[in-house]
Design a protein around this motif. Structure first.
Motif, PDB file in Angstrom:
ATOM      1  N   HIS A 133      -8.044   2.145 -12.328  1.00  0.00           N
ATOM      2  CA  HIS A 133      -6.912   2.950 -11.867  1.00  0.00           C
ATOM      3  C   HIS A 133      -7.367   4.301 -11.328  1.00  0.00           C
ATOM      4  O   HIS A 133      -6.802   4.816 -10.361  1.00  0.00           O
ATOM      5  CB  HIS A 133      -5.870   3.073 -12.981  1.00  0.00           C
ATOM      6  CG  HIS A 133      -5.331   1.730 -13.366  1.00  0.00           C
ATOM      7  ND1 HIS A 133      -5.536   1.154 -14.593  1.00  0.00           N
ATOM      8  CD2 HIS A 133      -4.650   0.812 -12.635  1.00  0.00           C
ATOM      9  CE1 HIS A 133      -4.996  -0.054 -14.603  1.00  0.00           C
ATOM     10  NE2 HIS A 133      -4.443  -0.277 -13.438  1.00  0.00           N
ATOM     11  N   ILE A 146      -1.469  -4.696  -4.875  1.00  0.00           N
ATOM     12  CA  ILE A 146      -0.283  -3.889  -5.188  1.00  0.00           C
ATOM     13  C   ILE A 146       0.566  -3.673  -3.938  1.00  0.00           C
ATOM     14  O   ILE A 146       1.793  -3.493  -4.043  1.00  0.00           O
ATOM     15  CB  ILE A 146      -0.667  -2.550  -5.880  1.00  0.00           C
ATOM     16  CG1 ILE A 146       0.504  -2.082  -6.759  1.00  0.00           C
ATOM     17  CG2 ILE A 146      -1.034  -1.481  -4.893  1.00  0.00           C
ATOM     18  CD1 ILE A 146       0.182  -0.917  -7.671  1.00  0.00           C
ATOM     19  N   SER A 168      -4.071  -4.963 -10.926  1.00  0.00           N
ATOM     20  CA  SER A 168      -4.977  -4.116 -11.708  1.00  0.00           C
ATOM     21  C   SER A 168      -4.633  -4.070 -13.193  1.00  0.00           C
ATOM     22  O   SER A 168      -5.384  -3.500 -13.985  1.00  0.00           O
ATOM     23  CB  SER A 168      -4.969  -2.688 -11.159  1.00  0.00           C
ATOM     24  OG  SER A 168      -3.699  -2.103 -11.392  1.00  0.00           O
ATOM     25  N   MET A 174      -8.615   3.356  -7.811  1.00  0.00           N
ATOM     26  CA  MET A 174      -7.515   3.130  -6.866  1.00  0.00           C
ATOM     27  C   MET A 174      -6.934   4.456  -6.410  1.00  0.00           C
ATOM     28  O   MET A 174      -6.706   4.691  -5.229  1.00  0.00           O
ATOM     29  CB  MET A 174      -6.405   2.300  -7.528  1.00  0.00           C
ATOM     30  CG  MET A 174      -6.781   0.847  -7.788  1.00  0.00           C
ATOM     31  SD  MET A 174      -5.577   0.018  -8.890  1.00  0.00           S
ATOM     32  CE  MET A 174      -4.225  -0.330  -7.744  1.00  0.00           C
ATOM     33  N   ARG A 175      -6.698   5.347  -7.377  1.00  0.00           N
ATOM     34  CA  ARG A 175      -6.090   6.637  -7.064  1.00  0.00           C
ATOM     35  C   ARG A 175      -7.039   7.553  -6.300  1.00  0.00           C
ATOM     36  O   ARG A 175      -6.623   8.322  -5.443  1.00  0.00           O
ATOM     37  CB  ARG A 175      -5.623   7.318  -8.363  1.00  0.00           C
ATOM     38  CG  ARG A 175      -4.373   6.676  -8.935  1.00  0.00           C
ATOM     39  CD  ARG A 175      -3.958   7.252 -10.265  1.00  0.00           C
ATOM     40  NE  ARG A 175      -2.606   6.803 -10.586  1.00  0.00           N
ATOM     41  CZ  ARG A 175      -1.498   7.468 -10.275  1.00  0.00           C
ATOM     42  NH1 ARG A 175      -1.577   8.633  -9.667  1.00  0.00           N
ATOM     43  NH2 ARG A 175      -0.311   6.981 -10.567  1.00  0.00           N
ATOM     44  N   LEU A 207      -5.712  -2.661  -4.627  1.00  0.00           N
ATOM     45  CA  LEU A 207      -4.807  -1.986  -3.684  1.00  0.00           C
ATOM     46  C   LEU A 207      -4.164  -2.994  -2.737  1.00  0.00           C
ATOM     47  O   LEU A 207      -2.986  -2.885  -2.391  1.00  0.00           O
ATOM     48  CB  LEU A 207      -5.563  -0.907  -2.894  1.00  0.00           C
ATOM     49  CG  LEU A 207      -5.843   0.370  -3.692  1.00  0.00           C
ATOM     50  CD1 LEU A 207      -6.839   1.267  -2.951  1.00  0.00           C
ATOM     51  CD2 LEU A 207      -4.544   1.140  -3.957  1.00  0.00           C
ATOM     52  N   TYR A 226       4.451   4.237  -7.913  1.00  0.00           N
ATOM     53  CA  TYR A 226       4.131   2.805  -7.872  1.00  0.00           C
ATOM     54  C   TYR A 226       2.823   2.472  -8.597  1.00  0.00           C
ATOM     55  O   TYR A 226       2.685   1.406  -9.182  1.00  0.00           O
ATOM     56  CB  TYR A 226       4.018   2.310  -6.425  1.00  0.00           C
ATOM     57  CG  TYR A 226       5.337   2.122  -5.709  1.00  0.00           C
ATOM     58  CD1 TYR A 226       6.329   1.296  -6.250  1.00  0.00           C
ATOM     59  CD2 TYR A 226       5.604   2.738  -4.491  1.00  0.00           C
ATOM     60  CE1 TYR A 226       7.539   1.103  -5.592  1.00  0.00           C
ATOM     61  CE2 TYR A 226       6.813   2.548  -3.834  1.00  0.00           C
ATOM     62  CZ  TYR A 226       7.777   1.732  -4.386  1.00  0.00           C
ATOM     63  OH  TYR A 226       8.968   1.539  -3.749  1.00  0.00           O
ATOM     64  N   LEU A 227       1.850   3.374  -8.520  1.00  0.00           N
ATOM     65  CA  LEU A 227       0.546   3.057  -9.115  1.00  0.00           C
ATOM     66  C   LEU A 227       0.527   3.307 -10.622  1.00  0.00           C
ATOM     67  O   LEU A 227       1.101   4.282 -11.091  1.00  0.00           O
ATOM     68  CB  LEU A 227      -0.555   3.889  -8.463  1.00  0.00           C
ATOM     69  CG  LEU A 227      -1.385   3.061  -7.477  1.00  0.00           C
ATOM     70  CD1 LEU A 227      -0.626   2.843  -6.200  1.00  0.00           C
ATOM     71  CD2 LEU A 227      -2.739   3.660  -7.244  1.00  0.00           C
ATOM     72  N   CYS A 270      -1.345   1.318   1.239  1.00  0.00           N
ATOM     73  CA  CYS A 270      -2.255   0.643   0.284  1.00  0.00           C
ATOM     74  C   CYS A 270      -3.177  -0.325   1.013  1.00  0.00           C
ATOM     75  O   CYS A 270      -4.372  -0.410   0.705  1.00  0.00           O
ATOM     76  CB  CYS A 270      -1.451  -0.107  -0.781  1.00  0.00           C
ATOM     77  SG  CYS A 270      -0.614   0.982  -1.940  1.00  0.00           S
TER      78      CYS A 270
END
Lengths: 295, 295
Positions: A35, A122, B151, A38-39, A119, A23-24, A77
């Motif tokens: 990114h 998303i 994002s 986020m990860r 996050l 998804y990310l 998330c």
């Protein structure tokens, strides 16, 4: 159903991790820093407790794991975003989380705010992909998530917590905070699992009762662990609550009564889970596991 | 269609304000501070440009105002959240917005972060209430909003902006930022309006082209106004871009070429709007209005 609970947790964590990874956006997607941030937090070794409760609740209501995965990912998330923002210097000001430096220590405060924002956003993009069922529309699923994360529940808990810091607060006020800050999203995780399984109104009610009580038990135990474990054992700053004079169950009720409260909430969860029948075995096991966890 | 554009803007702003007032929890709802903070920024006298573009786009595609209102409100909540977070000390560090002290100056940084979070969240709760149409499901509507805010677009723009501060950046990089930070949400506002009107694929494409170009024109003019107007005229800190050495269209291209760019984008928007036919009169008027605005 033959695998151990440990194996069940491991397999489903891996399923959730694989789905989140899909998804990310890739870490290299421009602007890469957002990114990566986020990860960094999403794959920091979280226990995936909420997604596993989503999955176990879906199974308890006769649903399939696969149908619960998007909503399980959405909830994770939201949970991760709330930790990133909660750890900010202007909030709880925490330097460690899950044994690693917090987002703002690595990426700076501005980027940490944005990583949390992304996050949170998303989560809804993923939830919008979840399959509706005969009883629950996409609007029901997205609305459920938004209410749990919103200003009446998750954000309400954070706001009340922030307001209460350094003040003497009552058992009732502490309960108000814990119900919103912790229990609401945990309940939502379980309700969404049940909804993905097209649960009946009665099933959804039992899942909700179980979720509320598990969520409360979880937070009381969190308070106890903060007061009794080391930073290394917890992977986050231990003794933090006392240091910033944050009211907790042990500080208000004493350690003995706090433990009794955790037991009482867990028992209430078990009563609700029992009503769901034999398919709720994993929920039952998870309720016990949450009570005896050491970190 | 007989009222002036000014009256059209006024009436629709009031419609949006009334709807937002209904969607948001009362200011007295516990914890009151978070609801006061959400309302403080949401009702701070914003121009409601994005919601009005949502409504005008719905009308341009043959839809009714009423059907566009929930999505118009969602977009405004996202816009307001992004301003609150953007103004934080760890981001742009702005003390004034719309002629009033920014959220963190009034409620503190932690509460401002939470107010932004809550507005972002409620945007999705409201969007989940929007009526699907024959061509667009609830999932399409929520997904559209989440992608624009996420994002790869809005947050990407903010992140790239944050990274670029104090650095020398190219015209191409600046365009990357403006496309994401400003144009994406403006385009989304218009696309959502069109989708609420069950637009055909062709209509949606024209609306998208118009949105992209209006969004770019809007941001170039914002850059020009920041460099040429006073804080009082703008209601926010003027000359800010130059002070923090932020790259802008005038600083990179010079004032004359920047104005030419704004004209060029506006013309391109007009070409797209023309394809929508006579019902797009308000969009046409709004495109002109945005070009000549003085604040």
């Amino acid at each position: 159903m033959s695998v151990s609970l440990k194996e069940y947790i491991k397999r489903n964590s891996e399923r959730v991790d694989r789905a989140l990874d899909r998804y990310l956006p890739r870490a290299s997607t421009k602007p890469a820093v957002i990114h990566r941030a986020m990860r960094y937090s999403l794959f920091a070794g979280g226990k995936r407790l909420r997604p596993i409760l989503t999955i176990a609740s879906a199974e308890a209501c006769g649903g399939k794991i696969q149908g619960a995965i998007p909503l399980a990912c959405s909830v994770e998330c939201i949970h991760t975003y709330s930790l990133i923002h909660d750890d900010l210097p202007c909030m709880d000001n925490d330097d460690f989380r899950r044994g690693k430096p917090t987002s703002h220590k690595v990426f700076g405060e501005g980027m940490a705010v944005l990583a949390g924002d992304a996050l949170l956003t998303i989560a809804f993009e993923i939830a919008a992909c979840a399959c509706p069922t005969a009883r629950y529309s996409q609007s029901d699923l997205v609305g459920e998530l938004a209410r749990a994360a919103g200003s009446l529940l998750l954000v309400a808990g954070q706001a009340a917590d922030l307001e209460g810091e350094g003040k003497k607060i009552s058992h009732q006020q502490l309960r108000f905070i814990h119900e919103r800050k912790t229990s609401a999203l945990l309940t939502c995780s379980m309700r969404l699992g049940a909804m993905s399984a097209n649960a009946t109104a009665a099933q959804l009610r039992f899942v909700e009762q179980a979720g509320y009580n598990l969520g409360m038990a979880f937070q009381v135990i969190d308070d106890i662990l903060d007061a009794t474990k080391t930073t290394k054992e917890l992977g986050k700053t231990a003794g933090k609550d006392e240091k910033v004079q944050k009211a907790t169950y042990p500080s208000i009720l004493g350690m003995k009564k706090a433990r009794a409260e955790a037991n009482r909430f867990t028992l209430a969860a078990h009563r609700a889970i029992r009503n769901l029948g034999p398919r709720a075995l994993r929920l039952k096991q998870l309720a016990d596991y949450l009570l005896i966890r050491q970190c």
